[in-house]
Design a protein around this motif. Sequence first.
Motif, mmCIF file in Angstrom:
data_model
loop_
_atom_site.group_PDB
_atom_site.id
_atom_site.type_symbol
_atom_site.label_atom_id
_atom_site.label_comp_id
_atom_site.label_asym_id
_atom_site.label_seq_id
_atom_site.Cartn_x
_atom_site.Cartn_y
_atom_site.Cartn_z
ATOM 1 N N ARG A 1 -7.873 -0.885 1.327
ATOM 2 C CA ARG A 1 -9.181 -0.227 1.293
ATOM 3 C C ARG A 1 -9.725 -0.243 -0.128
ATOM 4 O O ARG A 1 -9.027 0.110 -1.076
ATOM 5 C CB ARG A 1 -9.023 1.210 1.801
ATOM 6 C CG ARG A 1 -10.307 2.037 1.740
ATOM 7 C CD ARG A 1 -10.080 3.423 2.330
ATOM 8 N NE ARG A 1 -8.976 4.119 1.695
ATOM 9 C CZ ARG A 1 -9.051 4.726 0.516
ATOM 10 N NH1 ARG A 1 -10.193 4.712 -0.171
ATOM 11 N NH2 ARG A 1 -8.001 5.341 0.008
ATOM 12 N N GLU B 1 0.031 11.137 3.420
ATOM 13 C CA GLU B 1 0.825 9.964 3.769
ATOM 14 C C GLU B 1 1.857 9.630 2.683
ATOM 15 O O GLU B 1 3.011 9.304 2.987
ATOM 16 C CB GLU B 1 -0.084 8.773 4.027
ATOM 17 C CG GLU B 1 -0.916 8.911 5.286
ATOM 18 C CD GLU B 1 -1.715 7.660 5.557
ATOM 19 O OE1 GLU B 1 -1.186 6.724 6.186
ATOM 20 O OE2 GLU B 1 -2.889 7.617 5.127
ATOM 21 N N ASP C 1 0.853 -1.189 0.000
ATOM 22 C CA ASP C 1 0.000 0.000 0.000
ATOM 23 C C ASP C 1 0.888 1.237 0.000
ATOM 24 O O ASP C 1 1.576 1.525 0.982
ATOM 25 C CB ASP C 1 -0.893 -0.007 1.252
ATOM 26 C CG ASP C 1 -1.975 1.055 1.218
ATOM 27 O OD1 ASP C 1 -1.901 1.953 0.353
ATOM 28 O OD2 ASP C 1 -2.890 0.999 2.058
ATOM 29 N N GLN D 1 -1.734 14.731 -0.695
ATOM 30 C CA GLN D 1 -1.474 13.314 -0.447
ATOM 31 C C GLN D 1 -0.531 13.188 0.757
ATOM 32 O O GLN D 1 0.664 12.912 0.627
ATOM 33 C CB GLN D 1 -0.886 12.666 -1.698
ATOM 34 C CG GLN D 1 -1.847 12.640 -2.880
ATOM 35 C CD GLN D 1 -3.069 11.771 -2.581
ATOM 36 O OE1 GLN D 1 -2.941 10.603 -2.220
ATOM 37 N NE2 GLN D 1 -4.252 12.346 -2.732
ATOM 38 N N ARG E 1 -0.208 4.182 -0.033
ATOM 39 C CA ARG E 1 -0.972 5.212 0.689
ATOM 40 C C ARG E 1 -1.444 6.349 -0.220
ATOM 41 O O ARG E 1 -1.507 7.518 0.180
ATOM 42 C CB ARG E 1 -0.163 5.775 1.867
ATOM 43 C CG ARG E 1 0.395 4.723 2.816
ATOM 44 C CD ARG E 1 -0.680 3.799 3.346
ATOM 45 N NE ARG E 1 -1.631 4.505 4.205
ATOM 46 C CZ ARG E 1 -2.796 3.995 4.604
ATOM 47 N NH1 ARG E 1 -3.180 2.800 4.165
ATOM 48 N NH2 ARG E 1 -3.584 4.669 5.397
ATOM 49 N N ASP F 1 -4.416 8.290 -1.772
ATOM 50 C CA ASP F 1 -5.767 8.527 -1.246
ATOM 51 C C ASP F 1 -6.573 9.331 -2.256
ATOM 52 O O ASP F 1 -6.380 10.543 -2.407
ATOM 53 C CB ASP F 1 -5.684 9.264 0.090
ATOM 54 C CG ASP F 1 -7.016 9.300 0.820
ATOM 55 O OD1 ASP F 1 -8.064 9.042 0.176
ATOM 56 O OD2 ASP F 1 -7.018 9.596 2.028
ATOM 57 N N GLU F 2 -7.483 8.646 -2.939
ATOM 58 C CA GLU F 2 -8.286 9.295 -3.967
ATOM 59 C C GLU F 2 -9.300 10.277 -3.382
ATOM 60 O O GLU F 2 -9.932 11.053 -4.117
ATOM 61 C CB GLU F 2 -8.994 8.235 -4.819
ATOM 62 C CG GLU F 2 -10.253 7.639 -4.233
ATOM 63 C CD GLU F 2 -10.015 6.666 -3.085
ATOM 64 O OE1 GLU F 2 -11.002 6.202 -2.497
ATOM 65 O OE2 GLU F 2 -8.831 6.380 -2.776
ATOM 66 N N ARG F 3 -9.464 10.277 -2.062
ATOM 67 C CA ARG F 3 -10.395 11.212 -1.412
ATOM 68 C C ARG F 3 -9.766 12.580 -1.190
ATOM 69 O O ARG F 3 -10.448 13.510 -0.748
ATOM 70 C CB ARG F 3 -10.849 10.623 -0.080
ATOM 71 C CG ARG F 3 -11.563 9.274 -0.217
ATOM 72 C CD ARG F 3 -11.681 8.542 1.103
ATOM 73 N NE ARG F 3 -10.356 8.226 1.653
ATOM 74 C CZ ARG F 3 -10.157 7.503 2.760
ATOM 75 N NH1 ARG F 3 -11.208 7.030 3.422
ATOM 76 N NH2 ARG F 3 -8.938 7.271 3.199
ATOM 77 N N ARG F 4 -8.479 12.685 -1.495
ATOM 78 C CA ARG F 4 -7.745 13.937 -1.311
ATOM 79 C C ARG F 4 -7.244 14.466 -2.657
ATOM 80 O O ARG F 4 -7.151 13.731 -3.626
ATOM 81 C CB ARG F 4 -6.550 13.734 -0.375
ATOM 82 C CG ARG F 4 -6.925 13.444 1.076
ATOM 83 C CD ARG F 4 -5.683 13.194 1.924
ATOM 84 N NE ARG F 4 -5.984 13.066 3.317
ATOM 85 C CZ ARG F 4 -6.026 14.074 4.191
ATOM 86 N NH1 ARG F 4 -5.763 15.311 3.764
ATOM 87 N NH2 ARG F 4 -6.314 13.870 5.453
ATOM 88 N N CYS G 1 -6.380 7.656 -9.245
ATOM 89 C CA CYS G 1 -5.379 7.016 -8.393
ATOM 90 C C CYS G 1 -4.084 6.758 -9.161
ATOM 91 O O CYS G 1 -2.984 6.965 -8.635
ATOM 92 C CB CYS G 1 -5.915 5.694 -7.844
ATOM 93 S SG CYS G 1 -7.150 5.878 -6.556
#
Length: 245
Positions: A146, A119, A105, A117, A107, A109-112, A156
């Motif tokens: 996740r 992490e 992973d 990013q 890290r 994060d497609e939500r950000r 991503c």
Amino acid sequence: MNRGDFHTEFCNKGPVVLPVIHVLDEAQAEKNVQVAIDCGCPGVFLINHDFEKEKLVPIIRSIRGKFPDYWIGVNFLAVTGKTAFPILDELQRDGVRVDSYWADDARIDERRGENDQVEATEIDRIRQQSGWEGLYIGGTCFKKQREVDPSQYGYCARLACNHMDVVLTSGVATGHATDLGKIETFRKNCGDTALGIASGVTPENANDYSDDVDLFMVATGINLEGDFYNIDPARLKQLMTITKR
């Protein structure tokens, strides 16, 4: 890393095959590395699937001593580069070369947003501070992580290109072939960055991915039937023949 540079590094125009060895002990790891060499593989990955990362470190030291010039990568299971890079730097300072780190992973994060990013950027910083000089391969939309909505795969992939040398994705689980549509989306959005897959590649389906994928990280698809730990030389040779062709 540019696709062309990646293939040049391994002297192979087709997908580069790097077997993943699920390490049990030093003897089993050594035996399987030798099988990979005998089959013409340019390198391998060692992973501690059944025990803690601390037990893998002395095995890495031993295997490097026995194969001083061979390309060897490492995966500490479920450990990000934040923890791994300082360990790899310590090995490097002790004269133990590790050519690549694969993180399950990375890290992403497609939500950000692209510039948020947190992490992944922290991992970048620790990598730079560590001084470790190997190739970083990062799991993105990867098995056992996740779940990411398929509509976000392209985003991503674009994000991942900013934080690693080779973007790596997978199918839904170990041994499950990666969806071709997912790979097409990743290829389009990775642009000229090297792309790898790490589940479900077999001699039977390798040609389905060969145009879009630069790296095959493979275990169950080339192992002896019913054996999670040992390479089947015949199947590995078959896969190598396909990728060289």
